[in-house]
Design an enzyme around this catalytic site. Structure first.
Site, PDB file in Angstrom:
ATOM      1  N   HIS A 108     100.926  -5.132  24.099  1.00 43.09           N
ATOM      2  CA  HIS A 108     101.874  -5.192  22.978  1.00 43.09           C
ATOM      3  C   HIS A 108     102.534  -6.572  22.931  1.00 43.09           C
ATOM      4  CE1 HIS A 108     105.358  -4.131  20.466  1.00 43.09           C
ATOM      5  NE2 HIS A 108     104.625  -3.119  20.042  1.00 43.09           N
ATOM      6  N   TYR A 118     111.875  -0.193  12.765  1.00 40.86           N
ATOM      7  CA  TYR A 118     113.082  -0.804  13.310  1.00 40.86           C
ATOM      8  C   TYR A 118     114.272   0.097  12.974  1.00 40.86           C
ATOM      9  CZ  TYR A 118     110.256  -5.093  13.601  1.00 40.86           C
ATOM     10  OH  TYR A 118     109.298  -6.028  13.879  1.00 40.86           O
ATOM     11  N   PHE A 139     106.166  -4.064  12.119  1.00 42.04           N
ATOM     12  CA  PHE A 139     106.460  -5.417  12.596  1.00 42.04           C
ATOM     13  C   PHE A 139     107.147  -6.289  11.543  1.00 42.04           C
ATOM     14  CE2 PHE A 139     102.871  -4.232  15.417  1.00 42.04           C
ATOM     15  CZ  PHE A 139     103.521  -4.376  16.643  1.00 42.04           C
ATOM     16  N   ASP A 159     107.347   3.034  15.785  1.00 41.15           N
ATOM     17  CA  ASP A 159     108.219   3.606  14.764  1.00 41.15           C
ATOM     18  C   ASP A 159     109.032   2.478  14.139  1.00 41.15           C
ATOM     19  OD1 ASP A 159     109.997   3.146  16.885  1.00 41.15           O
ATOM     20  OD2 ASP A 159     111.178   4.939  16.471  1.00 41.15           O
TER      21      ASP A 159
END
Length: 222
Positions: free
Chosen positions: A186, A66, A77, A64
């Site tokens: 991740h 920031y 990202f 989701d």
């Protein structure tokens, strides 16, 4: 929220008519009116509006947006150039440097990737300020699954970079033999050393695209 157009609008038109999306739209509209929500409402569909469906070459999935001010702008990202580079993106840049020898960028705006066909898609498209995952379970997951299925149906080579177990679960809906699925932990500081570093997804992606007659991605952010 900003509208979709072109091939995305055609591919997702059925979703907009479904009851879950009508409820989701009302909820999100109310949230924007009563709370601080990220990204700005005009950027909710930025990933699709910057990367048209017919130009998607690569899919990178985030979770989701920031949730602190000035960070989210609709691309997973990625952050605006004036914002400090988040830890996961720092690790992505490290892997790019080790994999392709690229210079470490001074900022975290990944729009250049999106403009080349890298769909930077979060599975949840909005979030309350200071509350990670606060819009999880509202219906975005069903909508972004439809986005992923639309890409899966494209009759050309596409690379999926699935980082972390939530993203990797999406591989169950990916059955196009023309596509390449890459999996790794991740890039967050908690898991990057478990196999994200050294995964070489960026070079593998470009090798696959070139092998299939597609222009590789210029991953260097300048």
């Amino acid at each position: 929220m900003a509208a979709l157009d072109g091939a995305w609008q055609e591919a997702l038109a059925g979703e907009f008519k479904k009851e879950y999306y009508k409820r989701l739209f009302q909820q999100i509209r109310d949230e924007y009116r009563s709370r601080e929500i990220f990204p700005p409402s005009g950027d909710v569909f930025a990933a699709m509006n910057i990367t048209p469906l017919e130009k998607v070459k690569v899919v990178i999935l985030g979770q989701d947006p920031y949730h602190e001010p000035g960070q989210a702008h609709g691309l997973c990202f990625s952050v605006p150039e004036t914002t400090a580079i988040p830890p996961s993106l720092v690790n992505i840049y490290k892997e790019l440097h080790d994999d392709l020898g690229l210079d470490i960028p001074k900022h975290g705006n990944l729009t250049k990737w999106a403009e080349q066909g890298v769909l930077l898609l979060n599975t949840v498209l909005t979030v309350r300020a200071h509350q990670a995952f606060s819009h999880r379970g509202m219906g975005w997951e069903q909508f972004t699954d439809a986005v992923i299925r639309a890409v899966n149906e494209q009759d050309r080579p596409v690379v999926y970079m699935l980082w972390g177990s939530p993203a990797q679960k999406k591989s169950e809906m990916l059955d196009n033999p023309k596509h390449l699925i890459l999996k790794a932990p991740h890039p967050s500081p908690l898991s990057a050393y478990r196999g994200f570093f050294g995964c070489r997804h960026f070079s593998k992606c470009n090798e696959f695209l070139e092998k299939n007659g597609e222009t590789p991605i210029d991953w260097q952010i300048t």
